[in-house]
Structures are given as C-alpha cells and as structure tokens.
Design an enzyme around this catalytic site. Structure first.
Site, PDB file in Angstrom:
ATOM      1  N   LYS A 122       1.803  -8.684   3.179  1.00  0.00           N
ATOM      2  CA  LYS A 122       1.102  -8.225   4.382  1.00  0.00           C
ATOM      3  C   LYS A 122       0.688  -6.780   4.129  1.00  0.00           C
ATOM      4  O   LYS A 122       1.354  -6.058   3.382  1.00  0.00           O
ATOM      5  CB  LYS A 122       2.021  -8.282   5.615  1.00  0.00           C
ATOM      6  CG  LYS A 122       1.283  -8.353   6.936  1.00  0.00           C
ATOM      7  CD  LYS A 122       0.793  -9.745   7.262  1.00  0.00           C
ATOM      8  CE  LYS A 122      -0.019  -9.775   8.523  1.00  0.00           C
ATOM      9  NZ  LYS A 122      -0.262 -11.142   8.994  1.00  0.00           N
ATOM     10  N   ASP A 179      -6.032 -10.100  10.260  1.00  0.00           N
ATOM     11  CA  ASP A 179      -4.922 -10.158  11.212  1.00  0.00           C
ATOM     12  C   ASP A 179      -5.402  -9.321  12.405  1.00  0.00           C
ATOM     13  O   ASP A 179      -6.617  -9.134  12.581  1.00  0.00           O
ATOM     14  CB  ASP A 179      -3.623  -9.591  10.589  1.00  0.00           C
ATOM     15  CG  ASP A 179      -2.385  -9.850  11.449  1.00  0.00           C
ATOM     16  OD1 ASP A 179      -1.939 -11.004  11.519  1.00  0.00           O
ATOM     17  OD2 ASP A 179      -1.874  -8.922  12.089  1.00  0.00           O
TER      18      ASP A 179
END
Ligand code: NDP
Length: 445
Positions: free
Chosen positions: A124, A164
């Site tokens: 991430k 995201d």
C-alpha cells in the site's frame, strides 16, 4: 506463538502506530490456534516475519501550486509481503495518511490478495496530500513529483500500485503517464488505468459490485433475498457509488450515503435517477453530498455518520477505517440489522466487530468483502500481460466467481461448531495459510 506476547512486542517497537497494531491484533488473535498446529511455523518465527513489512519506502514530495508556492508532502510505499506474487495494493491521497495507516492497509492487503486466488502479494502507498480543492494541474504536478520518487521501486513484475481514497482514474492516469516517461516502457505497472491505455472494463465497478456479490452469497446461507432490503451505505466515492448502483439494480433500497462532512438520508430508497445525478455530481463535478441533499430536498445531517440515523436491514460501510464504533454497532443491532458487509478497509472498530459477532449476524470483514477491486486489478494485470482486453461480461463473470470462491473459503475455515460462520476467522485463516506455506517453502530471507 502467543498472540498477547507478540502484540506486546509489536506495541513496544511501534508505539505510535495504532491502526497497524489494531489490524495485526485482529489477525493474530484469530489465527493463533491454527498457527500453533504447525510447530515449524514457530521454529521459523513466521508470524513475526509476516506481521512486519518487507520494506518501507518514504520520501518528501515537493511540488508547486497554482500560485507558485512550493508545497511539501510525505510519500510512502509499504511493500508488505511478496511470497505469492508481486507486491500489489492501492495508493491513498488523503490528509490523514501516515505510516501507521499505510502499514495497516498493506498488512490487510496481503491476506486479501491471498484470498482472491490470484498471484499477488500485498502493498500500500500514499501521501498526506489531499486532492480536494486542488486544480487538475496541481494534482498532475503532485502525481508527477510523487512518481518521480517512487518509480524505481515499482514495476509490472515488482510492485503494481492502483487507486484508493483520493486516487481515481485521473490520478492513476497522471501517475502512469509519468512512470511511462521515467521507465521508458509501456507495461501494466499501474491498475485502474483508462480503458484506452490498458485499463480493464469493470475495474471502477469491481469493489462495490464485488461487495454486493459477497453479500448475496452470505444472505443465501440464510435464505434471505436482497430485494426490498433497506441498505445503509456510507461514503460517496468509488466504492460507495458502485455498491449503491448494484443494490438499486437488484431492487434493494439504498437509504443513506455520506462524505466526510455529513450524511444524506433517503428513507424511500435511492431512485436510479437520483443515483445518476449523484454520480454526475461526485465524479464529474467533485461536489459534496450536502449539495445533493439540497438539490433533492432530502434530509442532511452535518457531521453525522449514517449508522444511528438510517433505519436499515443491512449496513455497507464504504468510506474509511474505524467509521463504525461500538455505539454505532449497538444502534445498528437495536434496529434489527441482519448483515454488515464492509466495502471500506477496517471500517469497524474492534468493539464493533465484537458486537456483530456476539449478535451472530452475517458480518463480512473488508479483506473478504471488498476484495473484488484488487481481483479485477489482478485481471487487468493478466490482460496487460497478454496485450488483450476482455469484455465487461467476461470480467464480471470472473468477479462473481472469485467472490463466491472467497465466500467459500471463509465458510470452510470459519464455520463454528454451532454452525455459525465467523467470516473474520475464516478470511484471516484462509488468507494466512496460503501466504504462510509459500513463505515456508522459500526459506528465510
Ligand atoms: P474515494 O476517495 O473514491 O471515496 C472515499 C469516500 O469516503 C468519500 O465519500 C469520502 O468523503 C469518504 N471519506 C474518506 N475519508 C473519510 C473520513 N475520514 N471520514 C468520513 N468519510 C471519509 O475512495 P474509495 O471509494 O476508493 O475508498 C473507500 C474505502 O474503500 C476505503 O477504505 C478504501 O481503502 C476501500 N477500498 C477501495 C477500493 C477501491 O477499489 N477503490 C478497493 C478496496 C477497498 P470526502 O469526499 O468528504 O473525502
């Protein structure tokens, strides 16, 4: 392995990372029993290696705003684990981003990606830059400066970022453009790309649709139909909008949407026309839920989340982490909420999760229910490698199959002696076992 001892050690070493510790604790406590059935895991101290990221890259991102001022943000990429495939996970641009949040997201992503049945490790990244209120040119300059630092650490077979919170098609396009220029290659290094340059049909829809498909699988275990059910949705971004879209198609009533400023209530259920107008407002005009409520003459609750206000049968949190606390959970249960299926990552606090499990409702954690997004990202990678594009129908069918498969894994590993399916235990155990076995086979590195 004793989960409490491991957590004490991690708390001592990472005292300022509450979200990371929260995510790790949830997993290690639920897999403790099964882990201890394999003594070799402990000999290799596998759990500690799996809880700590392989690598954290952090850097300053300097860019110039439209007034000519130099602005500085922090950028990060957490490459958590690549035992089963290249690192894979989204990029988040939001003022709240810090290392703790990205470490929790990368950790969760590792288990989620394992569940998808595709070959993807977990990662991430992101920045405390907020695209809100910025011009397209400012966003572009920021994305270019961000990728300038990151590009040497990513690649189609190394680490494949995606979107995201705060990172949609516009931001992915800018990042891909700069990556292409720096690396001098046109490869599938980002997913969530535009259709004309390697994106997959159905990728925008995938997380929201996938969550609804997972919900349908859960409801089927109790013979419950979705039609006519009142569903409280939070958020109004990519995941929330496509969740609402599929729910409306299936005849459910979407009774709320929200953003970080407040909640709109739709007690009669959102109509298809209202969804079209909200989509246009949010995506094309980057507008606010309050504007939607005002234009439609709907009740708007500033500063509120939906859970205590929207009478519902089902909750689908689709905004951010820790957006359902213990009080919210009790309020949902008091009004008869029978299922919670998480579009966002870790939207329920540990107290809320305990409430849902104690009430024995259908409760799907994000790492299972929202895995449709990264699954279609995996399918985008496969299409890019083949230099082919699949039809929307083909991708959607694969997405349905993957969500059914993930549901099956959760049931297999999460069924309790009394028949109740603990989807938290199921998802964590199934996701863990695959990664753990791959790590064991590859030695200590
Ligand atoms: P978007 O940026 O498209 O939308 C986020 C939505 O959540 C917006 O409505 C935003 O409101 C709201 N929101 C963000 N932060 C907060 C906050 N701190 N408090 C209240 N509301 C907030 O993001 P996505 O829809 O892509 O992501 C939503 C969730 O789903 C995240 O948890 C993400 O990690 C998860 N997820 C996303 C996937 C994807 O494919 N996009 C895949 C799997 C999970 P505002 O506009 O006011 O900021």
């Amino acid at each position: 392995m004793k989960a409490t001892e491991l957590m004490d050690s991690l708390r001592r070493r990472f005292p300022n990372e509450p979200e990371y510790l929260q995510a790790v604790e949830e997993v290690v406590t639920s897999i403790e029993d099964v882990y201890n059935e394999y003594p070799a895991f402990e000999r290799y101290n596998l759990i500690e290696r799996l809880c700590m990221p392989d690598r954290v890259i952090s850097f300053r991102v300097s860019w110039t705003d439209d007034q000519g001022r130099v602005r500085n943000n922090m950028g990060y990429r957490v490459q958590h684990n690549n035992a089963i495939g290249p690192y894979k996970g989204g990029i988040r641009f939001h003022s709240s981003v810090n290392l703790s949040i990205l470490k929790f997201l990368a950790f969760e992503q590792t288990f989620k990606n394992s569940l998808t049945t595709l070959a993807m490790g977990g990662a991430k990244g992101g920045s405390d830059f907020s695209p809100r209120g910025k011009s397209d040119m400012e966003v572009m300059r920021f994305c270019q400066a961000f990728v300038n630092e990151l590009w040497r650490n990513i690649g189609a077979d190394t680490d494949v970022p995606a979107g995201d919170i705060g990172v949609g098609a516009r931001e992915v396009g800018f990042m891909f453009g700069w990556y292409k220029k720096m690396a001098r290659e046109f490869t599938g290094t980002f997913t969530g790309k535009g259709i004309s340059f390697g994106g997959s049909l159905m990728r925008p829809e995938a997380t929201g649709y996938g969550n609804v498909y997972f919900l349908l699988n859960m409801l089927a275990t109790r013979g419950i139909a979705i039609e006519g059910k009142r569903v409280a949705v939070s958020g109004s971004g990519n995941v929330a909008l496509y969740t609402a879209d599929k729910l409306i198609t299936l005849g459910a009533k979407v009774v709320s949407m929200s953003d970080s400023d407040g909640t709109v209530l739709l007690p009669e259920g959102m109509t298809r026309e209202q969804w079209d107008r909200l989509f246009e407002l949010k995506i094309a005009m980057r507008g606010r839920v309050s504007e939607f409520a005002e234009a439609e003459g709907l009740e708007y609750l500033p500063g509120e989340r939906p859970w205590k206000h929207a009478a519902c049968d089902i909750a689908m949190p689709s905004a951010t982490q820790n957006e359902i606390d213990g009080d919210d959970a009790r309020a949902l249960l008091a009004q008869g909420c029978l299922a919670v299926s998480e579009g966002a990552n870790m939207p329920s606090t540990p107290e809320a999760v305990r409430e849902f499990l104690a009430a024995r409702i259908l409760y799907a954690p994000g790492k299972a229910a929202n895995a449709g997004g990264v699954s279609v990202s995996g399918l985008e990678m496969a299409q890019n490698s083949q230099k082919l594009s699949w039809t929307a129908e083909e991708v959607d069918n694969r997405l349905r199959d993957i969500m059914a498969d993930i549901h099956g894994q959760c049931v297999e590993y999460g069924r309790q002696p009394d028949g109740y399916v603990n989807y938290v235990k199921g998802a964590n155990t199934a996701g863990f076992m695959k990664v753990a076995k791959a790590m064991m086979a590859q030695g200590i590195y």
